[in-house]
Design a protein around this motif. Structure first.
Motif, short mmCIF file in Angstrom:
data_model
loop_
_atom_site.label_atom_id
_atom_site.label_comp_id
_atom_site.label_asym_id
_atom_site.label_seq_id
_atom_site.Cartn_x
_atom_site.Cartn_y
_atom_site.Cartn_z
N VAL A 63 -15.82 24.22 -47.50
CA VAL A 63 -14.90 23.44 -46.67
C VAL A 63 -13.74 23.01 -47.55
CG1 VAL A 63 -16.16 21.29 -47.13
CG2 VAL A 63 -14.65 21.45 -45.13
N SER A 64 -12.53 23.06 -47.00
CA SER A 64 -11.33 22.69 -47.75
C SER A 64 -10.41 21.90 -46.84
CB SER A 64 -10.61 23.93 -48.29
OG SER A 64 -10.24 24.79 -47.22
N ARG A 77 -3.11 26.91 -43.33
CA ARG A 77 -4.53 27.03 -43.00
C ARG A 77 -5.28 27.81 -44.04
NH1 ARG A 77 -5.04 25.76 -37.53
NH2 ARG A 77 -3.06 25.69 -36.39
N LYS A 78 -4.63 28.42 -44.99
CA LYS A 78 -5.30 29.28 -45.97
C LYS A 78 -5.83 28.44 -47.11
CE LYS A 78 -2.48 33.30 -44.85
NZ LYS A 78 -1.57 34.31 -45.34
N THR A 82 -10.69 23.12 -42.97
CA THR A 82 -11.10 24.49 -42.71
C THR A 82 -12.49 24.73 -43.28
OG1 THR A 82 -8.81 25.25 -42.81
CG2 THR A 82 -10.53 26.92 -43.03
N VAL A 83 -13.39 25.17 -42.40
CA VAL A 83 -14.75 25.52 -42.79
C VAL A 83 -14.89 27.03 -42.72
CG1 VAL A 83 -17.21 25.25 -42.30
CG2 VAL A 83 -15.64 23.35 -41.90
N VAL A 91 -20.29 17.22 -43.72
CA VAL A 91 -19.65 18.52 -43.52
C VAL A 91 -19.75 19.37 -44.78
CG1 VAL A 91 -17.47 19.69 -43.04
CG2 VAL A 91 -18.08 17.64 -41.76
N LYS A 92 -19.47 18.77 -45.94
CA LYS A 92 -19.51 19.50 -47.21
C LYS A 92 -20.92 20.03 -47.47
CE LYS A 92 -20.07 17.48 -51.07
NZ LYS A 92 -19.96 16.66 -52.31
N HIS A 93 -21.93 19.21 -47.30
CA HIS A 93 -23.30 19.62 -47.59
C HIS A 93 -23.81 20.66 -46.58
CE1 HIS A 93 -24.02 17.02 -51.00
NE2 HIS A 93 -23.57 15.98 -50.32
N VAL A 94 -23.43 20.51 -45.32
CA VAL A 94 -23.83 21.50 -44.32
C VAL A 94 -23.21 22.85 -44.66
CG1 VAL A 94 -23.59 22.18 -41.90
CG2 VAL A 94 -24.28 19.86 -42.47
#
Length: 429
Positions: free
Chosen positions: A380-381, A428-429, A393-394, A369-372
């Motif tokens: 992403v966080s 969500r922020k 959250t992306v 997910v991080k690399h995408v």
């Protein structure tokens, strides 16, 4: 008798005067010689001033060569003073106040000045401005004589190279370990099937276990392939419009069976008709991994929520650089501790290895997910509290919808909408 005493006193005074005069003359001579040495080795002020520079003259061409070197360069004079130092040397904290700040390097320079031998060692030096407990910088130091009086110190930062090598070693070791587990299980199960050839029930039970291990092995191999394709974080070439609604539908369908087995309700809400610009397969794998993680780490009879919205990059980046599509996946699972929060995106890192074994996790999903996200120009966080769940959250750059597609609207008109978020909006922020 009085005459002799007076004569002796006069002689003593005369001798004392001669001695003082000789001492003063000797000290004055030493000062003049030192001044002559400095003036001989000094150069005119390049700024055009009337004074002369006290720095020794560098050999011709050395200054130019040092300015183009990638390594930090420091030139020390015969009194250990810094004659020349690159800006990188100051940035790394190797030079402070016109003097070498690392005692080990200074000792190497003195040894080289004494015997003229070239020395090269690897050291660890404190990070500039960092706390004492911070990880030090790994550097390679090469010390060589420069002329008859100067010493050249070249310092190369090896910290990033060592980190990459450590990641590579860990990756190979982890891959070997992860592959060994299902392969070993398949080997044992195949022997059990052979020994239980006359027991149909046992054969059926072992065959079911073999199918589970084979599925885990296939999933691990596929995730390794996916990770190898996106881990360089390069931006996409020739991207295409990708509908966010289709990605969400595919992710929900992918997790429908395990969610039903645990009576977990997956709901989607937010804005419909949003589009991204990128590789559809990679984006689908990333979102699918987030939803699958949410289902796997949630207790039975809970809810997983997928929310989408369009936001301005100014609200996130502080600059008006365009619009972003935000996709949040929220669960009511076990949560993530603060110490693990920064590492969950590392390859093969598991918050709870024992639980990951039960859920079939490989430890590669969040790394993908991080690399995408990085390869698509996004981020992403994670927000999480132990025992209260997590929100991943992306945020990705918004894409343009094809002309034959309907405009975006509110997903709240669909049956899968969420009217009340599971977590507070600020989470969500």
């Amino acid at each position: 008798m009085d005459v002799n005493v007076a004569a002796a006193a006069a002689c003593a005074i005369a001798g004392l005067g001669v001695g003082l005069t000789a001492a003063i003359a000797f000290r004055w001579s030493e000062r003049e010689q030192a001044r002559d040495r400095r003036s001989t080795s000094g150069t005119k002020n390049p700024a055009g001033g009337s004074g002369t520079a006290l720095e020794p003259t560098l050999p011709p061409g050395v200054d130019t060569v040092l300015s183009v070197l990638r390594s930090c360069a420091i030139v020390l004079g015969d009194g250990d003073e810094v004659v020349k130092a690159s800006s990188a040397a100051y940035a790394m904290g190797l030079v402070r106040g016109g003097a070498m700040a690392v005692d080990q390097m200074l000792a190497l320079a003195r040894a080289t000045r004494r015997d003229g031998e070239i020395r090269q060692v690897e050291l660890e030096v404190p990070r500039p401005g960092a706390a004492r407990a911070a990880e030090p910088l790994a550097v390679s130091v090469r010390v060589a004589p420069l002329g008859s009086r100067l010493v050249l110190v070249l310092v190369e930062d090896l910290t990033e190279r060592r980190r990459v090598e450590a990641v590579r070693r860990d990756f190979v070791a982890n891959v070997s370990h992860e592959l060994k587990t299902p392969v070993g299980a398949l080997s044992l199960l195949s022997e059990a099937v052979a020994d239980a050839a006359d027991d149909p029930e046992a054969v059926q039970r072992f065959a079911g276990r073999m199918q589970i291990e084979a599925t885990r092995l296939a999933s691990l191999v596929q995730e390794i392939i996916d990770l190898s394709r996106v881990q360089d974080d390069r931006l996409m070439i020739d991207p295409e419009p990708v509908a966010v609604d289709e990605l969400i539908a595919e992710a929900i369908d992918r997790c429908r069976q395990p969610a039903a087995a645990k009576q977990i309700h997956i709901a989607a809400g937010g804005t419909v008709g949003l589009y991204l610009h990128g590789n559809r397969g990679q984006l689908a794998a990333a979102l699918g991994n987030l939803v699958e993680n949410a289902v796997n780490y949630s207790p039975p009879r809970t809810r997983v929520a997928i929310a989408t919205r369009r936001i301005s990059s100014a609200a996130v980046l502080g600059e008006a650089d365009g619009e972003l599509i935000e996709i949040s996946v929220t669960d009511q699972g076990i949560g993530i501790s603060e110490k693990d929060r920064e590492r969950v995106f590392e390859r093969f890192y598991r918050v709870d290895p024992a639980r990951s074994r039960l859920t079939g996790g490989t430890g590669l999903g969040l790394s993908i997910v991080k690399h995408v996200a990085a390869s698509h120009g996004g981020t992403v966080s994670v927000w999480s509290v132990e025992g209260q769940g997590s929100t991943f959250t992306v945020r990705l750059p918004a894409g343009q919808a094809p002309t034959d597609r309907p405009l975006s609207g509110e997903r709240s008109e669909q049956p899968t909408s969420i009217t009340t978020p599971l977590l507070a909006p600020e989470a969500r922020k």
